[in-house]
Write a protein that holds these residues in place. Structure first.
Motif, PDB file in Angstrom:
ATOM      1  N   GLU A  19      -5.528  -6.632  -0.414  1.00  0.00           N
ATOM      2  CA  GLU A  19      -6.314  -5.602  -1.086  1.00  0.00           C
ATOM      3  C   GLU A  19      -7.224  -4.912  -0.076  1.00  0.00           C
ATOM      4  O   GLU A  19      -7.807  -5.555   0.802  1.00  0.00           O
ATOM      5  CB  GLU A  19      -7.156  -6.235  -2.194  1.00  0.00           C
ATOM      6  N   VAL A  20      -7.335  -3.590  -0.204  1.00  0.00           N
ATOM      7  CA  VAL A  20      -8.229  -2.823   0.655  1.00  0.00           C
ATOM      8  C   VAL A  20      -9.162  -1.984  -0.207  1.00  0.00           C
ATOM      9  O   VAL A  20      -8.884  -1.732  -1.383  1.00  0.00           O
ATOM     10  CB  VAL A  20      -7.456  -1.889   1.619  1.00  0.00           C
ATOM     11  N   ALA A  21     -10.251  -1.554   0.403  1.00  0.00           N
ATOM     12  CA  ALA A  21     -11.162  -0.593  -0.223  1.00  0.00           C
ATOM     13  C   ALA A  21     -11.180   0.649   0.656  1.00  0.00           C
ATOM     14  O   ALA A  21     -11.443   0.555   1.863  1.00  0.00           O
ATOM     15  CB  ALA A  21     -12.561  -1.177  -0.340  1.00  0.00           C
ATOM     16  N   HIS A  22     -10.859   1.801   0.075  1.00  0.00           N
ATOM     17  CA  HIS A  22     -10.885   3.050   0.824  1.00  0.00           C
ATOM     18  C   HIS A  22     -12.276   3.671   0.739  1.00  0.00           C
ATOM     19  O   HIS A  22     -12.890   3.687  -0.334  1.00  0.00           O
ATOM     20  CB  HIS A  22      -9.848   4.035   0.283  1.00  0.00           C
ATOM     21  N   SER A  23     -12.749   4.194   1.860  1.00  0.00           N
ATOM     22  CA  SER A  23     -14.090   4.781   1.900  1.00  0.00           C
ATOM     23  C   SER A  23     -14.111   6.214   1.391  1.00  0.00           C
ATOM     24  O   SER A  23     -15.168   6.838   1.343  1.00  0.00           O
ATOM     25  CB  SER A  23     -14.646   4.732   3.328  1.00  0.00           C
ATOM     26  N   ARG A  24     -12.957   6.755   1.039  1.00  0.00           N
ATOM     27  CA  ARG A  24     -12.882   8.070   0.409  1.00  0.00           C
ATOM     28  C   ARG A  24     -11.729   8.055  -0.580  1.00  0.00           C
ATOM     29  O   ARG A  24     -10.826   7.217  -0.498  1.00  0.00           O
ATOM     30  CB  ARG A  24     -12.681   9.185   1.442  1.00  0.00           C
ATOM     31  N   ALA A  25     -11.769   8.976  -1.520  1.00  0.00           N
ATOM     32  CA  ALA A  25     -10.714   9.038  -2.529  1.00  0.00           C
ATOM     33  C   ALA A  25      -9.394   9.437  -1.882  1.00  0.00           C
ATOM     34  O   ALA A  25      -9.347  10.321  -1.023  1.00  0.00           O
ATOM     35  CB  ALA A  25     -11.092  10.044  -3.614  1.00  0.00           C
ATOM     36  N   ILE A  26      -8.309   8.768  -2.275  1.00  0.00           N
ATOM     37  CA  ILE A  26      -6.989   9.118  -1.766  1.00  0.00           C
ATOM     38  C   ILE A  26      -6.065   9.390  -2.947  1.00  0.00           C
ATOM     39  O   ILE A  26      -6.390   9.086  -4.103  1.00  0.00           O
ATOM     40  CB  ILE A  26      -6.408   8.017  -0.851  1.00  0.00           C
ATOM     41  N   ASP A  27      -4.925   9.954  -2.655  1.00  0.00           N
ATOM     42  CA  ASP A  27      -3.958  10.330  -3.681  1.00  0.00           C
ATOM     43  C   ASP A  27      -3.597   9.108  -4.536  1.00  0.00           C
ATOM     44  O   ASP A  27      -3.132   8.094  -4.011  1.00  0.00           O
ATOM     45  CB  ASP A  27      -2.706  10.883  -2.995  1.00  0.00           C
ATOM     46  N   PRO A  28      -3.801   9.179  -5.858  1.00  0.00           N
ATOM     47  CA  PRO A  28      -3.464   8.033  -6.722  1.00  0.00           C
ATOM     48  C   PRO A  28      -2.004   7.602  -6.603  1.00  0.00           C
ATOM     49  O   PRO A  28      -1.685   6.423  -6.793  1.00  0.00           O
ATOM     50  CB  PRO A  28      -3.777   8.551  -8.133  1.00  0.00           C
ATOM     51  N   GLU A  29      -1.119   8.551  -6.286  1.00  0.00           N
ATOM     52  CA  GLU A  29       0.292   8.188  -6.143  1.00  0.00           C
ATOM     53  C   GLU A  29       0.502   7.259  -4.955  1.00  0.00           C
ATOM     54  O   GLU A  29       1.374   6.389  -4.979  1.00  0.00           O
ATOM     55  CB  GLU A  29       1.151   9.447  -5.995  1.00  0.00           C
ATOM     56  N   LEU A  30      -0.292   7.447  -3.891  1.00  0.00           N
ATOM     57  CA  LEU A  30      -0.194   6.543  -2.748  1.00  0.00           C
ATOM     58  C   LEU A  30      -0.586   5.134  -3.159  1.00  0.00           C
ATOM     59  O   LEU A  30       0.063   4.153  -2.778  1.00  0.00           O
ATOM     60  CB  LEU A  30      -1.091   7.024  -1.609  1.00  0.00           C
ATOM     61  N   VAL A  31      -1.655   5.039  -3.924  1.00  0.00           N
ATOM     62  CA  VAL A  31      -2.108   3.729  -4.396  1.00  0.00           C
ATOM     63  C   VAL A  31      -1.042   3.095  -5.281  1.00  0.00           C
ATOM     64  O   VAL A  31      -0.726   1.904  -5.154  1.00  0.00           O
ATOM     65  CB  VAL A  31      -3.439   3.865  -5.164  1.00  0.00           C
ATOM     66  N   HIS A  32      -0.475   3.899  -6.165  1.00  0.00           N
ATOM     67  CA  HIS A  32       0.550   3.390  -7.078  1.00  0.00           C
ATOM     68  C   HIS A  32       1.768   2.876  -6.319  1.00  0.00           C
ATOM     69  O   HIS A  32       2.405   1.896  -6.731  1.00  0.00           O
ATOM     70  CB  HIS A  32       0.958   4.496  -8.052  1.00  0.00           C
ATOM     71  N   ALA A  82      -9.542   2.654   5.376  1.00  0.00           N
ATOM     72  CA  ALA A  82      -9.350   1.456   4.558  1.00  0.00           C
ATOM     73  C   ALA A  82     -10.036   0.260   5.208  1.00  0.00           C
ATOM     74  O   ALA A  82      -9.944   0.061   6.421  1.00  0.00           O
ATOM     75  CB  ALA A  82      -7.866   1.167   4.374  1.00  0.00           C
ATOM     76  N   HIS A  83     -10.713  -0.538   4.387  1.00  0.00           N
ATOM     77  CA  HIS A  83     -11.354  -1.771   4.844  1.00  0.00           C
ATOM     78  C   HIS A  83     -10.703  -2.945   4.119  1.00  0.00           C
ATOM     79  O   HIS A  83     -10.528  -2.910   2.893  1.00  0.00           O
ATOM     80  CB  HIS A  83     -12.857  -1.736   4.554  1.00  0.00           C
ATOM     81  N   ALA A  84     -10.340  -3.968   4.880  1.00  0.00           N
ATOM     82  CA  ALA A  84      -9.655  -5.120   4.294  1.00  0.00           C
ATOM     83  C   ALA A  84     -10.605  -5.928   3.422  1.00  0.00           C
ATOM     84  O   ALA A  84     -11.695  -6.301   3.855  1.00  0.00           O
ATOM     85  CB  ALA A  84      -9.084  -5.995   5.404  1.00  0.00           C
ATOM     86  N   ARG A  85     -10.182  -6.190   2.196  1.00  0.00           N
ATOM     87  CA  ARG A  85     -10.935  -7.067   1.299  1.00  0.00           C
ATOM     88  C   ARG A  85     -10.323  -8.461   1.239  1.00  0.00           C
ATOM     89  O   ARG A  85     -10.891  -9.367   0.625  1.00  0.00           O
ATOM     90  CB  ARG A  85     -10.978  -6.466  -0.106  1.00  0.00           C
ATOM     91  N   SER A  86      -9.151  -8.593   1.853  1.00  0.00           N
ATOM     92  CA  SER A  86      -8.463  -9.880   1.906  1.00  0.00           C
ATOM     93  C   SER A  86      -7.494  -9.817   3.074  1.00  0.00           C
ATOM     94  O   SER A  86      -7.406  -8.802   3.773  1.00  0.00           O
ATOM     95  CB  SER A  86      -7.704 -10.133   0.595  1.00  0.00           C
ATOM     96  N   ASP A  87      -6.769 -10.890   3.307  1.00  0.00           N
ATOM     97  CA  ASP A  87      -5.703 -10.836   4.301  1.00  0.00           C
ATOM     98  C   ASP A  87      -4.672  -9.803   3.853  1.00  0.00           C
ATOM     99  O   ASP A  87      -4.406  -9.641   2.653  1.00  0.00           O
ATOM    100  CB  ASP A  87      -5.035 -12.201   4.448  1.00  0.00           C
TER     101      ASP A  87
END
Length: 511
Positions: A50-63, A72-77
């Motif tokens: 899981e990552v946290a993005h510091s700015r909004a990105i295209d929801p389709e990319l996330v999907h 992107a900052h790592a929230r886990s391995d």
């Protein structure tokens, strides 16, 4: 601290750093450009974690389980892999093609989904066999169901030949969504002047930017310079003259470098554009076309008072990396006795460099590039180079800018960050504004020789050498890790860094 698995190798992400910074810090080779989530060059597929993005990105990319490592900052391995083009691309169709003259063709491309774009942004077009090239958009958004691009036909250009000659109307291709920051926006509405410089088919993108600004009611002056070698290259001449006739605040200047014509000024556009506009401190500048023109225009714009934040550039880089031109640039520079005197013929320059590198060696983004290198050595080399340039002395025996940075993966954003630190150092030592502009202009001149998405080999006698960053070694004797200080037993794997000569154990090097 998270562990990132990327293409079979493992890397450690420190708290606070982006995924991209973690990968680059540890020698991973991957492309990137803007470093702020705009261009999508660094996009990767996230198979786990899981990552946290510091700015909004295209929801389709996330999907589709893709991330933008630069924000992107790592929230886990994490388990990362190359992106899946089939998940990111959009089906499209060639709906029109017409010859505009001068070897330039206009193609209408209809995507199979609605797109949000601006004139001047670029979209990567890909044909069925995977050959892909980016092209700047020339049409205004919302005017039709398709957008247009201008393509310069090159006899040996596989993609341009296919688009301009071989492909047929109705043929399908795929594309990536339009990206890029070289476009007009409402944030520029109050600018008193938009200065646009184009060579070749770059005129199409800048004409689109000018029309979008005019359609938005931009009240400031808009001046477009189009440079070509021969008259045939001014393929939008009549269109731009007609635009100027309809809008009192739009002006078009044609320039020819190799052919005389009563319709154009004789010479290069960088000469006329900056002679005509000596003060650009409040202007927004758009550059589109050959890398050589963009380099020179950036240099001249900074000298005229423009800030980097107000220069929007889209150089038409070759499909494959070209040899640097830094040696020619250095040879063409003239001594600057006035600036050298303002730097006290050396001591003030050294003081600025000491202040600058003190900041660099405290900066978390720049420090990784200087690991293992004494600050005094870096200051001395930079001083010798700049002293040679401004004093006219030829005592510098070091490397030119490209070879000095050949192994460094540096984005435009990181280059700008470096410039901001240098500006702070110059302000600390109260350099006059004119001196600051000249120093910044020199740095800008070499931007294209330093900024690159991938590390490259040194160029020696005009030939780029094979590039190596790290090498796994199995030494015959016991030694000590330069990272953690623990012993590396004889025969155990270790990673040797070719540039700085450091040796790290398997744990520190993630091997």
């Amino acid at each position: 601290m998270a562990t990132i698995t990327y293409l079979g190798s493992q890397y450690e992400a420190r708290d606070g750093e982006t995924v991209l910074e973690a990968l680059l810090r540890q020698g991973a080779r991957m492309p990137f450009s803007c470093r702020k989530g705009s261009c999508h060059t660094c996009i990767l597929k996230c198979d786990a974690g899981e990552v946290a993005h510091s700015r909004a990105i295209d929801p389709e990319l996330v999907h589709e389980h893709h991330i933008l490592p630069c924000v992107a900052h790592a929230r886990s391995d994490l388990a990362l892999d190359l992106p899946d083009p089939s998940r990111l691309s959009i089906a499209a169709e060639i709906v029109s093609r017409r010859d505009l003259g001068g070897g330039v063709f206009e193609l209408g491309i209809a995507p199979m989904k609605e797109l949000d774009y601006q004139a001047g942004q670029h979209a990567q077009l890909t044909r069925e066999d995977g050959l892909a090239r980016p092209y700047s958009l020339t049409s205004l958004p919302g005017c039709d169901y398709f957008f247009t691009v201008h393509v310069q036909l090159y006899p040996d250009g596989a993609m341009s030949r296919w688009l301009c000659r071989d492909a047929t109307v109705g043929q399908t291709l795929s594309m990536l969504p339009p990206r890029g920051d070289c476009h007009y926006s409402s944030a520029l509405a109050s600018s008193p002047r938009l200065l646009l410089l184009a060579t070749g088919s770059g005129a199409g993108a800048l004409a689109g930017i000018a029309q979008q600004a005019l359609a938005a009611g931009h009240a400031g002056e808009i001046v477009l310079y189009h440079g070509a070698r021969e008259r045939a290259g001014l393929y939008l001449h009549d269109t731009l003259l007609a635009l100027a006739a309809r809008h009192a605040n739009f002006r078009y200047v044609a320039c020819l470098s190799r052919e005389a014509s009563p319709e154009a000024r004789a010479g290069r556009i960088t000469r006329f554009a900056f002679d005509d506009n000596p003060d650009l401190s409040a202007a927004e500048i758009f550059l589109c076309g050959s890398p050589a023109m963009v380099d020179e225009a950036r240099y001249r714009a900074i000298l005229a008072g423009a800030s980097n934040a107000r220069i929007h550039a889209d150089p038409f880089d070759a499909a494959t990396p070209t040899l640097p031109r830094d040696a020619q640039k250095v040879a063409a520079l003239s001594a600057d006795p006035e600036l050298w005197a303002a730097l006290d013929r050396g001591p003030r320059l050294r003081a600025v460099l000491e202040s600058f590198y003190a900041r660099v060696y405290r900066d978390e983004r720049l420090l990784p590039y200087f690991q293992g290198i004494p600050m005094t050595r870096v200051i001395d080399k930079q001083y010798e180079f700049l002293a040679m340039v401004w004093s006219g002395q030829t005592s510098y025996l070091g490397l030119n800018p490209f070879n000095s940075h050949h192994w460094m993966v540096i984005s435009d954003d990181l280059f700008d960050h470096r410039e901001s630190l240098f500006a702070q150092a110059m302000a600390e030592h109260a350099l006059p504004a004119w001196a600051v502009r000249r120093i910044q202009a020199l740095h800008e001149l070499f931007r294209s020789d330093i900024v690159k998405p991938l590390a490259r080999g040194m160029v020696i006698d005009g030939v780029e050498q094979p590039f190596h960053t790290h090498q796994v070694e199995h030494l015959d004797i016991d030694t000590v890790c330069d990272g953690c200080g623990n012993e590396i037993p004889a025969g155990a794997p270790s990673r040797y860094h070719h540039r700085v000569g450091t040796l790290h154990c398997a744990g520190c090097a993630s091997i």
